[in-house]
Write an enzyme that holds these catalytic residues in place. Structure first.
Site, short mmCIF file in Angstrom:
data_model
loop_
_atom_site.label_atom_id
_atom_site.label_comp_id
_atom_site.label_asym_id
_atom_site.label_seq_id
_atom_site.Cartn_x
_atom_site.Cartn_y
_atom_site.Cartn_z
N TYR A 156 -1.81 -0.48 -10.83
CA TYR A 156 -1.79 0.25 -12.09
C TYR A 156 -0.56 1.14 -12.18
CZ TYR A 156 -3.21 4.63 -9.81
OH TYR A 156 -3.24 5.75 -9.03
N LYS A 164 0.79 0.91 -5.53
CA LYS A 164 -0.07 1.65 -6.46
C LYS A 164 -1.28 0.80 -6.83
CE LYS A 164 0.46 5.00 -10.23
NZ LYS A 164 -0.23 6.10 -9.55
N GLU A 202 0.82 13.26 1.27
CA GLU A 202 0.94 13.50 -0.17
C GLU A 202 -0.41 14.00 -0.66
OE1 GLU A 202 1.48 9.91 -2.52
OE2 GLU A 202 0.30 8.74 -1.11
N LEU A 242 3.15 7.27 -1.88
CA LEU A 242 3.62 6.62 -3.11
C LEU A 242 4.99 7.18 -3.48
CD1 LEU A 242 2.58 4.68 -5.40
CD2 LEU A 242 2.18 6.76 -6.71
C1 LIG Z 1 -1.31 9.10 -4.43
C2 LIG Z 1 -0.31 9.52 -5.45
N1 LIG Z 1 0.83 10.10 -5.04
C3 LIG Z 1 1.77 10.52 -5.91
C4 LIG Z 1 1.58 10.38 -7.28
C5 LIG Z 1 2.64 10.85 -8.23
O1 LIG Z 1 3.31 9.75 -8.80
P1 LIG Z 1 4.00 9.84 -10.24
O2 LIG Z 1 4.99 10.97 -10.15
O3 LIG Z 1 4.66 8.52 -10.39
O4 LIG Z 1 2.93 10.11 -11.22
C6 LIG Z 1 0.42 9.75 -7.76
C7 LIG Z 1 0.21 9.57 -9.18
O5 LIG Z 1 -0.78 9.10 -9.65
C8 LIG Z 1 -0.55 9.32 -6.82
O6 LIG Z 1 -1.69 8.74 -7.22
#
Ligand SMILES: Cc1ncc(COP(=O)(O)O)c(C=O)c1O
Length: 289
Positions: free
Chosen positions: A33, A148, A181, A206
């Site tokens: 997603y 993701k 994270e 991520l």
């Molecule tokens: C596990 C995780 N880390 C980091 C992020 C931040 O990613 P982004 O800046 O692309 O929203 C997300 C966003 O949903 C996430 O689910």
């Protein structure tokens, strides 16, 4: 409720939008997603989100549901149909529909593509001043959180534990005591000599699109960006801490496991990076919170 959802080629009234009960996304979390912010009717960082979607699909050997121009057209049409001014678009692609069997369907399947929107205001000054409280817990996710995937159960449980303990976000901590994270955000600290620190990319976290934009903003604003892991203890005694994501932008972390970070108020470097990020997403006028 937004009026329309997109499901496999059709824009359907939201209440009629559904996927097959044997969709592999539903049965196996066999899908990926993206969440893309829409500000002033415009998607933010569309190409980087599409790049990450392509990468997630390729890592799991799922075919792209359509070409990138078509994906962009669908997204814009849905934003228009739902009269979305500020909010998010959620895109989900699963391996498709097949009789239930763990292995990939032998003759291939057409991937399922679903898109929905939701109105959402970007974090305002109240939320930023309050900041986020974080609790830390062992990272019990699979080995590839860089993909993701819709398989988010550990993230769901971590976030729920945070909410139940009155916190905003959960930080995952690896076996060496290093923060990987957040449950849905990337984690950052600012050291006493104003270095902006975040974990380097790897299989264990991520590659946040906001992380990349904020890293760029840090460099452009002459902050020293250092990509290295940090421990929970270092974060607790840091000058500042913050989290980033598509929906939380740059959100100060004001406490970790109940201990205030510095004086428990948002720090100047975090605020400077938030302003830089807002300028990027709102355009030159820096239209505010
Ligand atoms: C596990 C995780 N880390 C980091 C992020 C931040 O990613 P982004 O800046 O692309 O929203 C997300 C966003 O949903 C996430 O689910």
């Amino acid at each position: 409720m937004p009026r329309y959802a997109y499901v496999n080629g059709r824009y359907l009234p939201r209440a009629q939008a559904a996927v097959d009960v044997e969709d592999r996304g539903y049965q196996f979390a066999d899908g990926v997603y993206e969440v893309i912010a829409v500000i002033g009717r415009r998607p933010v960082d569309l190409e980087p989100h599409f790049d990450r979607l392509d990468r997630s699909l390729a890592e799991l050997d799922i075919d792209a549901p359509c070409g990138r121009p078509a994906l962009g057209l669908i997204l814009r049409r849905l934003v228009w149909l739902n009269k979305l001014h500020d909010g998010i678009v959620y895109i989900q692609v699963s391996r498709g529909v097949a009789p239930r069997n763990h292995a990939f369907p032998p003759f291939g399947t057409r991937p399922s593509l679903v898109m929905i929107t939701a109105p959402r205001r970007p974090p305002g000054e109240d939320a930023v001043s309050r900041g986020a409280s974080v609790i830390c817990m062992a990272d019990n996710r699979w080995g590839r959180p860089d993909i993701k995937s819709v398989s988010l159960l550990p993230n769901v449980l971590a976030k729920q534990q945070a909410v139940q303990s009155g916190a905003t976000e959960a930080w995952f901590v690896d076996r060496d005591g290093l923060v990987t994270e957040g449950s849905a955000t990337n984690a950052w600290i600012v050291t006493k000599n104003r270095e902006v620190v975040t974990r380097p990319l790897g299989r264990e976290l991520l590659a946040g699109i906001t992380r990349a934009a904020v890293a760029e903003a840090a460099k452009m604003n002459n902050f020293k960006l250092v990509e290295r892991p940090f421990t929970v203890e270092e974060a607790k005694s840091a000058a500042e801490a913050f989290i980033t994501s598509t929906t939380s932008f740059v959100m100060p972390v004001t406490s970790i496991d109940g201990d205030p970070v510095a004086d428990g108020a948002p720090g100047p470097v975090t605020r400077a990076l938030l302003e830089a990020y807002r300028r990027k997403v709102y355009g030159a006028e820096g239209e505010g919170a």
